[in-house]
Design an enzyme around this catalytic site. Structure first.
Site, PDB file in Angstrom:
ATOM      1  N   ARG A 324     -31.036 -24.098 -41.492  1.00 13.13           N
ATOM      2  CA  ARG A 324     -29.624 -23.712 -41.513  1.00 13.13           C
ATOM      3  C   ARG A 324     -29.345 -22.609 -40.491  1.00 13.13           C
ATOM      4  O   ARG A 324     -28.279 -22.584 -39.883  1.00 13.13           O
ATOM      5  CB  ARG A 324     -29.201 -23.265 -42.918  1.00 13.13           C
ATOM      6  N   GLU A 726     -20.342 -19.213 -49.922  1.00 13.80           N
ATOM      7  CA  GLU A 726     -21.157 -18.566 -48.892  1.00 13.80           C
ATOM      8  C   GLU A 726     -20.407 -18.156 -47.619  1.00 13.80           C
ATOM      9  O   GLU A 726     -20.651 -17.065 -47.092  1.00 13.80           O
ATOM     10  CB  GLU A 726     -22.318 -19.485 -48.507  1.00 13.80           C
TER      11      GLU A 726
END
Length: 775
Positions: A324, A726
């Site tokens: 990520r 997030e």
């Protein structure tokens, strides 16, 4: 029943989604009546467990004398690795993470044994009495040391597009450097805890604070040498998770279950804060080495970054975190020729794990640091350089990993925030202030966010749910997501209420339970409401369809014309109270419960080529922060923060704004005050609230303006909303770069301050000294 005047108008006006509603447990939280795992009444005979921890960072265990432990008051038994009935492993992906150390310890704080006693205090005191003889081995503690030793828990990753070297050599200007960004303790208010209760026929019931009940089920089953159907895991709510209870709740669940299985009695294992912080992993710290080429306007022509993560002693979730980070290095910018590398450095420290953002913040901050440097070298406003490098809509719109961006709103969002925050005028005011202020210096920064939503492991993007409609018309929902304060249950309740036309007061969500919805994914990656909302919607729609068909049988008309709103069912000009129709449907043997399932469509990822379509959509945002720094002490204060966040068509604006506010302050803590420090022996010294500084209310800006950007998700997400878990954590990049801007003003903005994160007062003073020396 009645005959409304205009049911179409009423249906259009009525909604259960898109409106601000309080958190479903808000009243319970305020009154202290919300039950957490430690609040569950203990069964007769319950024992309390504690873990015996390693005192060495890397060593062979030569001998363990546990007799002093057994001799302590209240101790019932002590268990070591030899007492584990099944597999000694709690690793979520790679099986390299033992529940209890077996011959070798690999960090200070690694569990070696479990002691069970009559009270929590007696167990914890006894755990410290073991006499352990060690043979110390060399220890690697930092990512820099891991890279130098080529010590990795997984093979390094590399993502390339174009020809970086050729583009770099052609670039008229280059910037090279290093950056260190520290990790972060999750610091959930409720610590790690598990309560394991033996059941008949080899059953084990585990109530624990976890973001991933299904993973806990698997780990406990393997540790006990039993099948998954022997193990039931339940979680009503957590007092915070932030990723720290995704994989790392497994150790605590497994240890409690092992002790319960061996003793035949219920066992509670509750970690004290010090033990929790010593044992568990944190956000990965990153060490960066970067080379970037750019032209005279500030456009990036070539970018190379080598990121080394402090993974800790085992793989845990470091692989997906690194992936990520690689996929978020671009942030909001089109990068034509790139070479992005990431290595998961193996260190003799806690095995680092998921933390809100899951590598995305660590990937994106590197390119923001670079752009900040380019702007200063060119004497330009950093916002202008950022805007110049933004992704386009029809061209320059493909990410380095191959996904075409179809929902780009960053330019519109930036323009709106630039205006509403009065960014240009405030920058001029900051410069005027600094000219007449020799000690206090102000700084301001504008930073954007693009964050991909979905698990970057495709098969995890699935969810299930159960919806029951009872004969009295009340509705019960169970889904696979877990509530950690973020409001997933509230949003799912709204979705189900909307589908059935019920007021939310008639809908209730039960505890997450592996015996109700099986094979669930973790509540993580900002997918909780997306996945579970869709699954619950699917279940509710099946029930609604059955009720609509039944209503048509009673009153005529077309099934497609039946409407559910305002606690009534409207069919063929007749309005029937929901409860009345449900009672008749029950008598007619219509099924009033249903399961639901959802799998996010269109996702793909090839881990070998580091390419595909890993994200369902992107969430966008931007923030402006203004700070003042005392150049004599390094102290600073956030004066004002403006944040604009793209929540799509928000399911619940109140909850989403709260998520943005919380993420902003948490991210600010990561980048400014929350410093993790290990001593030379590898012991984490910042293992308590007394030594680890999370932001307090006094650190929040007095002027804090958070708004949601008006948008509608182009993807068919739940009611076209977007995730808010997030992505907002990247908004406080603006705080870090505002501090850097203030430091830069000491040298007339001619020198790039070498500022690492967290930007503690000591780090700020070091950067100021460097700027003064170079000016």
């Amino acid at each position: 029943m009645n005959h409304p005047g205009n049911p179409e108008l009423k249906a259009a006006a009525w909604t259960a989604v898109g409106v601000a509603r309080p958190h479903e447990s808000a009243e319970l939280h305020v009154l202290g009546q919300a039950a957490y795992t430690d609040d569950i009444p203990e069964l007769n005979g319950t024992l309390h467990a504690a873990l015996g921890l390693s005192a060495k960072a890397h060593a062979r265990i030569l001998s363990i004398d546990l007799e002093p432990v057994r001799a302590m008051p209240g101790v019932v038994d002590v268990y070591t690795v030899d007492d584990i009935p099944g597999t000694n492993d709690c690793g979520p992906i790679i099986h390299d993470d033992p529940i209890l150390a077996d011959g070798v310890v690999q960090y200070v704080g690694q569990p070696i044994f479990i002691v069970v006693a009559d009270t929590h205090t007696n167990a914890r005191r006894a755990a410290r009495k073991a006499v352990v003889a060690y043979e110390e081995l060399p220890a690697i503690l930092t990512p820099q040391e891991a890279k130098a030793a080529q010590s990795y828990v997984l093979p390094p990753l590399q993502l390339k597009r174009g020809d970086f070297q050729a583009a770099f050599e052609r670039a008229p200007h280059v910037v090279k450097g290093q950056l260190f960004v520290g990790g972060q303790e999750q610091f959930y208010l409720e610590g790690q805890i598990a309560y394991a209760i033996p059941k008949e026929h080899k059953g084990m019931f585990v109530q624990c604070s976890t973001q991933h009940p299904s993973e806990m089920q698997h780990v406990v089953a393997h540790a006990l040498g039993r099948h998954s159907h022997h193990v039931q895991v339940e979680c009503r709510r957590m007092g915070g998770g932030f990723g720290g209870k995704e994989s790392q709740s497994a150790l605590w669940a497994a240890a409690a279950a092992i002790a319960a299985a061996k003793s035949g009695r219920p066992v509670k294992l509750r970690a004290d804060r010090d033990d929790d912080m010593m044992v568990t992993g944190k956000r990965h710290c990153f060490f960066y080495e970067y080379e970037v080429g750019y032209d005279g306007s500030g456009k990036i022509l070539a970018a190379k970054v080598d990121m080394t993560l402090r993974a800790g002693f085992s793989a845990d979730l470091s692989g997906p975190v690194a992936t990520r980070a690689v996929c978020h290095f671009d942030n909001t910018y089109y990068l034509s020729d790139v070479d992005i590398r990431a290595g998961c450095g193996k260190t003799n420290t806690q095995s680092n794990t998921a933390f809100r953002g899951f590598g995305g913040p660590q990937g994106a901050i590197a390119i923001e640091y670079v752009i900040d440097e380019i702007a200063r070298k060119l004497g330009r406003d950093p916002l202008d350089i950022r805007r110049l490098n933004f992704y386009g809509k029809e061209e320059r719109n493909q990410t380095p990993y191959g996904q075409v961006i179809v929902d780009n709103v960053i330019e519109e969002l930036t323009a709106e925030l630039e205006q509403t925050s009065e960014y240009r005028a405030r920058r001029a005011a900051v410069e005027a202030f600094n000219r007449s202020s020799p000690v206090l210096k102000k700084g301001i920064a504008f930073t954007p966010v693009k964050f991909g939503i979905a698990f970057n492991v495709t098969h995890l993007n699935q969810a299930g749910a159960l919806v029951h409609v009872y004969v009295d018309g009340s509705v019960l929902v169970n889904h696979g997501g877990t509530e950690m304060g973020q409001g997933i249950n509230t949003k799912v309740m709204q979705v189900v209420a909307h589908e059935l036309g019920r007021d939310i007061a008639h809908v209730r969500v039960t505890a997450t339970d592996t015996s109700k919805v099986a094979n669930t994914s973790a509540t993580a990656a900002s997918t909780g409401a997306d996945l579970n909302g869709k699954a619950a919607q699917d279940a509710a729609r099946k029930i609604r369809q059955r009720l609509a068909e039944f209503a048509v049988k009673l009153h005529g008309g077309e099934v497609s014309g039946v409407q559910f709103h305002a606690d009534a069912v409207h069919v063929n000009g007749v309005s029937v109270p929901f409860e009345e129709l449900v009672q008749k449907a029950y008598l007619a043997r219509v099924q009033l419960w249903s399961d639901g399932f959802y799998a996010t469509p269109g996702l793909s990822w090839d881990a070998k080529t580091m390419s595909g379509h890993p994200f369902s959509y992107y969430a966008y945002g931007a923030a402006v922060s203004e700070v003042v720094v005392d150049t004599l002490t390094g102290e600073w204060k956030l004066l004002r923060a403006d944040a604009l966040y793209d929540a799509g068509q928000s399911l619940n604006p109140a909850i989403d704004i709260g998520q943005v506010e919380g993420a902003f302050i948490q991210g600010m803590g990561w980048l400014t005050t929350e410093q993790l420090w290990w001593n030379a022996a590898g012991k984490l010294m910042t293992h308590a609230p007394s030594t680890y500084k999370v932001p307090g209310i006094s650190d929040c800006p007095e002027d804090f303006r958070v708004r949601l950007f008006e948008n509608r998700n182009v993807e068919d997400s739940i009611h076209r909303s977007k995730a808010t878990g997030e992505p907002p954590l990247l908004l406080p990049f603006s705080v870090f770069f505002a501090i850097r801007d203030a430091i830069s003003s000491v040298g007339g903005h001619k020198v790039n301050p070498p500022l690492n994160a967290p930007a503690t007062s000591e780090e700020i003073l070091r950067a100021i000294s460097a700027v003064e020396a170079a000016s």
